[in-house]
Structures are given as structure tokens and as C-alpha cells.
Design an enzyme around this catalytic site. Structure first.
Site, PDB file in Angstrom:
ATOM      1  N   ASP A  89      16.331 -24.660  -8.517  1.00 13.68           N
ATOM      2  CA  ASP A  89      15.271 -23.733  -8.161  1.00 13.68           C
ATOM      3  C   ASP A  89      15.847 -22.320  -8.126  1.00 13.68           C
ATOM      4  OD1 ASP A  89      16.709 -23.646  -5.824  1.00 13.68           O
ATOM      5  OD2 ASP A  89      15.192 -24.595  -4.595  1.00 13.68           O
ATOM      6  N   ASP A 115       9.705 -32.957  -6.241  1.00 11.59           N
ATOM      7  CA  ASP A 115      10.948 -33.026  -5.476  1.00 11.59           C
ATOM      8  C   ASP A 115      10.612 -32.853  -4.011  1.00 11.59           C
ATOM      9  OD1 ASP A 115      12.177 -30.231  -4.228  1.00 11.59           O
ATOM     10  OD2 ASP A 115      10.666 -29.889  -5.771  1.00 11.59           O
ATOM     11  N   CYS A 137      11.159 -54.863  -1.247  1.00 12.55           N
ATOM     12  CA  CYS A 137      12.110 -53.975  -1.922  1.00 12.55           C
ATOM     13  C   CYS A 137      13.344 -54.756  -2.357  1.00 12.55           C
ATOM     14  CB  CYS A 137      12.506 -52.832  -0.986  1.00 12.55           C
ATOM     15  SG  CYS A 137      13.665 -51.648  -1.716  1.00 12.55           S
ATOM     16  N   CYS A 194      16.220 -53.115  -3.356  1.00  8.79           N
ATOM     17  CA  CYS A 194      17.386 -52.231  -3.336  1.00  8.79           C
ATOM     18  C   CYS A 194      18.546 -52.923  -2.622  1.00  8.79           C
ATOM     19  CB  CYS A 194      17.040 -50.902  -2.657  1.00  8.79           C
ATOM     20  SG  CYS A 194      16.978 -50.942  -0.851  1.00  8.79           S
ATOM     21  N   CYS A 249      18.055 -53.474   1.210  1.00 10.46           N
ATOM     22  CA  CYS A 249      17.133 -54.530   1.622  1.00 10.46           C
ATOM     23  C   CYS A 249      17.644 -55.922   1.253  1.00 10.46           C
ATOM     24  CB  CYS A 249      15.754 -54.283   1.010  1.00 10.46           C
ATOM     25  SG  CYS A 249      14.915 -52.833   1.710  1.00 10.46           S
ATOM     26  N   HIS A 293      17.736 -46.517   0.791  1.00 11.51           N
ATOM     27  CA  HIS A 293      16.488 -47.272   0.653  1.00 11.51           C
ATOM     28  C   HIS A 293      15.304 -46.355   0.368  1.00 11.51           C
ATOM     29  CE1 HIS A 293      12.931 -49.633   1.447  1.00 11.51           C
ATOM     30  NE2 HIS A 293      12.574 -48.690   2.304  1.00 11.51           N
TER      31      HIS A 293
END
Length: 372
Positions: A94, A267, A305, A307, A310, A336
Site C-alpha cells: 500500500d 486484505d 476445517c 488445516c 484443526c 487457523h
């Protein structure tokens, strides 16, 4: 620009939600996409390999903060941001324009520049359009932003008009100063929640023919309904053949509402900030891990989930980490939460391709409104 190509693969006619591919020098980004925020060339708590495992395609870094430390010259000497932070995918920086809003007590705004007093040591940092381009060229991100002024959402209309006109002038100067063909420079539409001001801003920026356009100045204190209303009349002002980026947004519901209005890129610090504060995003809504009921809870953070967090750890264990002030707790929940955001974007892309984005929205909102 030969280094950048944006392809629309599908548009859901019922909503305007889009699926696309944005080719950059460091890889292709499937859109809609969420970019984790790595303000100081790091997404807090995660290694680049862990970040990649969440499904992240592109990350964001902050021009203002990196100009202060370690300095753009240092990053350039170390090979640019990609080499410096060891992230091999695309990066967006940015411009420092949001800090015009967020650090208002520590800056002075002029017609041709903004001068910040460093929050670190009190030194002065001057950002003009040309200097903003020079810094971002040294940082070496794939996508860079024009210097802009982000006014408060409740500013008087005269101040909003001044910010819009200054943003347009600065965008022209940024375009004229920018030298690197391997960077895509985006213009930023401002105007708070006022339709005429948004139209004024877009009308000034479109002739500059940027390879992408951002919607700035939202999620700065206005009600969510006002943000969605503003997107309703702002997104149609943007070119259909360029990426559309909603800056600094946001909650999962905001991503969902933005995508259904034709936004391609997002974002926000929320996934990692909430993760550091023991709050998880799940398929059933927010989960506050410090609650006593999770003290002996053997279930994963989100049973749906997949991931690594998890798959391996229980709510009871992660709660223990937070209660013991162990640094692994914030790391695991940040991991997560970022994986949750990326799964949401993948599911949205599938729904758009199948022409069911409206149904996906209805079903998802119903689930998130449940109490966990």
C-alpha cells in the site's frame, strides 16, 4: 502491461460476482482472493511455508512502516521484498495513504505531499507521489498503490471533495513518476459514503488507465450497511476488465458481501489480530477460546476445517496455551483463521463458477449467525 494479464473466467449473472485469474511476475492469483497482511514484511506469527499452507496466494506489506524500518534502501539491497521475507508469491504494497487517516495526529498534509512524524523515534518521513513511487519501486512488490488521502467517513463534504481531488492529482503524479514495468500501479477511488464524490473520484481516475482500481476509505467507522450501499454504486464505476480491490476489508461477512458486488481482492489484519486475541473464525461463527466451557473440550477449533491446527489440536489445548500466555496459542489460531479465510474464498470461487453465489451467501449467513 505484458507482465500482468487479468482474465475473467465466470460472472454469476444473478449477483455480478466474478471468478478470474490475475497473472503477475511472481505467479497467478485466482480471484476473488484474500491477501494476508504482512505489515513489516511478515504475517505475524507465521513462517512463509506456514502461510503458503493456509492457501494464501498473495500478501500485503506496508510502505509507511517499511520506509521507517528497516528502510526501503535496506530492502532493496537485500534483493527486494520477495527475497527479504522469503515469500515467493505475489506481493502488494500500500502507499501510506491509510496512515494519512490512521495517524492523523502525527502528520501534516500539504497539497503536494504528506509529512509524518515517526511513531518510533520522532523523525520525519516525507511522502510525495514521486517519493511514494520511489520507495515502492525499491521494495519491489508486484502491485503498488498510488498515494491517496483517506478522509474520515463523517468528514464534512468540503473535506471529502478536497481529499478526492487531491487523490486524483496525486494519482496522475504517481503514474508519471512510476518507472518499473514489472509493477502494476493501482488507482484508489475515494469519496467516503457519498455517491457524487465516488463518481467524481472514479471519473478523475479512469482516464489515467491504471491496470487495476481499488476502493479505499471504507471500513473506517461507517456502519456495514453503509459500506455495502457505497459498494453498490461504486463498483459499477470501475472497469470490468481490471482487478477491483477493496482495501482493508474485513470480516468474513464483508468479504462475502464484497464478492457478490464484484470485488476481486481483499486484505485485512482481522484474521491474525483475532487469532492473537483467542478468537477463531469457524464455519458456525466466532469462537472465543478463553471461555470456560472450552477448558475440557476435546473437539478441534472447527470440525469442518482441515488445516493442520484443526487436525492436531483440541480447543482445550489451545485454551490452555492462551491461559498460560504461551506464544504457540496466538500462532495456532492465526494459522487457523487465515486458513478459514482462504477456504471461504475457494468455496466462493466454486459457487460463482456454478452460478450459485446468492444461495451460498444465504446458507453461509445462516450458519454464521448461530452461537458457538
Amino acid at each position: 502491461m505484458s507482465h500482468f494479464q487479468f482474465h475473467l473466467d465466470a460472472v454469476d449473472p444473478a449477483t455480478g460476482a466474478r471468478v478470474g485469474r490475475w497473472d503477475t511476475p511472481h505467479g497467478t492469483v485466482e480471484t476473488p482472493a484474500f491477501m494476508p497482511v504482512g505489515t513489516l514484511a511478515t504475517v505475524k506469527g507465521l513462517t512463509p511455508d506456514q502461510l503458503q499452507q493456509t492457501g494464501a496466494q498473495m500478501v500485503l506489506a506496508n510502505t509507511y512502516h517499511l520506509a521507517l524500518r528497516p528502510g526501503a534502501e535496506v530492502v532493496a539491497e537485500m534483493g527486494g521484498l520477495h527475497e527479504f521475507m522469503q515469500w515467493k508469491g505475489p506481493i502488494l504494497t500500500d502507499s501510506g495513504g491509510f496512515q494519512v487517516f490512521s495517524l492523523a495526529p502525527m502528520r501534516k498534509l500539504y497539497e503536494d505531499k504528506v509529512v509524518f512524524r515517526s511513531h518510533i523515534d520522532g523523525s520525519l518521513l516525507e511522502l510525495s507521489p514521486a517519493q511514494c513511487m520511489r520507495i515502492q519501486e525499491q521494495l519491489g512488490a508486484d502491485c503498488i498503490m498510488c498515494l491517496d488521502e483517506c478522509p474520515p467517513h463523517d468528514a464534512p463534504i468540503e473535506k471529502i471533495r478536497e481529499a478526492v481531488d487531491r487523490t486524483t492529482v496525486w494519482a496522475s503524479r504517481c503514474r508519471d513518476s512510476h518507472q518499473r514495468a514489472d509493477q502494476a500501479l493501482f488507482g484508489i477511488v475515494q469519496g467516503a459514503t457519498d455517491q457524487k464524490m465516488r463518481e467524481r473520484s472514479a471519473a478523475g481516475l479512469r482516464p489515467l488507465d491504471f491496470p487495476g482500481y481499488a476502493v479505499g476509505g471504507l471500513s473506517v467507522g461507517e456502519e456495514p450497511t453503509e459500506m455495502y450501499r457505497t459498494l453498490d454504486f461504486t463498483v459499477p464505476l470501475l472497469p470490468t476488465d481490471r482487478p477491483r480491490y477493496l482495501m482493508g476489508v474485513g470480516r468474513p461477512v464483508d468479504l462475502l458481501e464484497g464478492v457478490l458486488r464484484g470485488i476481486d481482492l481483499f486484505d485485512c489484519v482481522m484474521p491474525t489480530r483475532n487469532g492473537r486475541n483467542a478468537t477463531a473464525f469457524t464455519s458456525e461463527g466466532l469462537l472465543k477460546l478463553k471461555n470456560l466451557k472450552h477448558r475440557t473440550d476435546p473437539t478441534p477449533v472447527d470440525p469442518e476445517c482441515e488445516c493442520p491446527v484443526c487436525r492436531q489440536f483440541s480447543r482445550a489445548y489451545i485454551r490452555h496455551l492462551f491461559m498460560s500466555k504461551e506464544m504457540l496459542g496466538p500462532i495456532l489460531l492465526s494459522w487457523h483463521n487465515l486458513a478459514f479465510y482462504q477456504r471461504l474464498m475457494r468455496d466462493l470461487r466454486s459457487a460463482i463458477r456454478e452460478g450459485r453465489s446468492a444461495e451460498f451467501r444465504t446458507d453461509q449467513l445462516a450458519r454464521w449467525n448461530r452461537s458457538v
